[in-house]
Design an enzyme around this catalytic site. Structure first.
Site, PDB file in Angstrom:
ATOM      1  N   GLY A  12       0.815  -1.208   0.000  1.00 46.39           N
ATOM      2  CA  GLY A  12       0.000   0.000   0.000  1.00 46.39           C
ATOM      3  C   GLY A  12       0.849   1.257   0.000  1.00 46.39           C
ATOM      4  O   GLY A  12       0.568   2.223  -0.733  1.00 46.39           O
ATOM      5  N   LYS A 176      -0.961 -16.354  -9.429  1.00 46.75           N
ATOM      6  CA  LYS A 176      -0.307 -15.795  -8.233  1.00 46.75           C
ATOM      7  C   LYS A 176      -0.500 -16.730  -7.036  1.00 46.75           C
ATOM      8  O   LYS A 176       0.441 -16.989  -6.274  1.00 46.75           O
ATOM      9  CB  LYS A 176      -0.888 -14.412  -7.924  1.00 46.75           C
ATOM     10  CG  LYS A 176      -0.288 -13.724  -6.688  1.00 46.75           C
ATOM     11  CD  LYS A 176       1.148 -13.294  -6.905  1.00 46.75           C
ATOM     12  CE  LYS A 176       1.732 -12.598  -5.674  1.00 46.75           C
ATOM     13  NZ  LYS A 176       1.119 -11.282  -5.419  1.00 46.75           N
ATOM     14  N   GLU A 258      -1.901 -14.880   6.049  1.00 47.62           N
ATOM     15  CA  GLU A 258      -2.981 -15.034   5.069  1.00 47.62           C
ATOM     16  C   GLU A 258      -3.146 -16.490   4.640  1.00 47.62           C
ATOM     17  O   GLU A 258      -3.699 -16.771   3.579  1.00 47.62           O
ATOM     18  CB  GLU A 258      -2.689 -14.152   3.852  1.00 47.62           C
ATOM     19  CG  GLU A 258      -2.689 -12.662   4.173  1.00 47.62           C
ATOM     20  CD  GLU A 258      -2.256 -11.793   3.005  1.00 47.62           C
ATOM     21  OE1 GLU A 258      -3.050 -10.952   2.564  1.00 47.62           O
ATOM     22  OE2 GLU A 258      -1.101 -11.965   2.542  1.00 47.62           O
TER      23      GLU A 258
END
Length: 295
Positions: A12, A176, A258
């Site tokens: 980000g 990915k 994650e």
């Protein structure tokens, strides 16, 4: 354009700096409730200041770029929806798959774009970002409104190339995910650099993971030859040899990973098709055990 970055982690922050350098009005929304200012220093560039947690900026945003961790997506974007104009484009750029399944119905009133990037970034401190690896970014529409946002590829390309638009974004996301299912858990469990996975001791594991991933992709109609995927995995490992994967960093700092949206997602899809993926399941269990050990 008026662009708000939701999540000032490494990726980000990287995009915040590059989009600002390209002339856009960029603000940041973080998990700190008070309105403030964020100072970011990208590599050796001059520091940049970003308005942070401004509702006024949200209300005028043309684009919200969501770069929080996959497990944070639902809570983070849900808190902003009441402030967004219906035409605000929401771009999701994070590792893993499966986050869209749990999002509020009201989200789909907005144009939704999914993104995946192979750029590498690292934050050695709260305010500094190192661009550790140049890569590429793919964008694609998730809903009908999002499919009309082809122009965003030019916007992002002018900020941080190379960027392409895909009419089949799910294939790019599977590509990915396939890489992440190998690199992320192995580097996290063994606390090693990406390049260390080229050692002989990991070769059998990597081949087993690739074989299982290909079986699941075949069932999902995103077929890829196992030799082709294995070559891609080795190429990414070599190209990012000196990098710490995001999951390795999370485990190192005792943060939630994650894994549920990477190997965990692959295992869920495999179960739906009745496919056995014991190697992925084992890595998933090991990461979850590490996370649970902290509590």
């Amino acid at each position: 354009m008026n662009i708000t970055i939701l999540g000032a982690g490494s990726i980000g922050s990287l995009w915040a700096c590059h989009l600002a350098n390209a002339g856009h009005n960029v603000s940041i929304w973080s998990n700190k409730p008070e309105k403030s200012e964020t100072l970011l220093i990208l590599d050796n560039q001059n520091p940049k200041r970003f308005i942070t947690n401004s509702v006024l900026q949200l209300k005028s945003a043309d684009v919200i770029l969501v770069t929080v961790k996959a497990w944070q997506v639902k809570g983070a974007i849900s808190a902003l929806l009441e402030h967004l104009a219906p035409e605000t484009i929401i771009v999701f750029m994070h590792n893993g798959m499966g986050t869209m399944d749990d999002l509020p119905v009201s989200l789909y009133e907005h144009p939704i774009v999914l993104a995946t990037t192979t750029h590498g970034a690292y934050k050695p401190s709260q305010n500094s970002i190192c661009h550790t690896g140049f890569g590429s970014t793919t964008l694609g529409g998730y809903n009908n409104l999002g499919q009309r946002c082809h122009f965003l590829s030019d916007v992002f390309e002018n900020a941080l190339p190379s960027v392409t638009w895909s009419d089949s974004i799910n294939k790019a996301l599977w590509d990915k995910l396939s890489i992440n299912c190998v690199i992320n858990p192995l580097t996290a469990i063994h606390q090693c650099l990406n390049g260390d996975l080229l050692q002989e001791k990991f070769s059998t594991l990597v081949v087993q993971l690739v074989s299982e991933i290909c079986a699941v992709r075949h069932a999902e109609k995103f077929e890829i030859n196992s030799d082709v995927l294995l070559t891609s995995v080795h190429q990414v490992i070599s190209a990012t040899a000196k990098n710490h994967s995001s999951m390795q960093q999370d485990i190192s700092h005792k943060k939630i990973t994650e894994i549920d949206y990477i190997n965990g997602y692959l295992c869920k899809v495999a179960q739906r098709h009745g496919i056995s993926v014991p190697t992925n399941q084992e890595l998933y269990s090991q990461i979850k055990n590490i996370e649970q050990s902290w509590s």
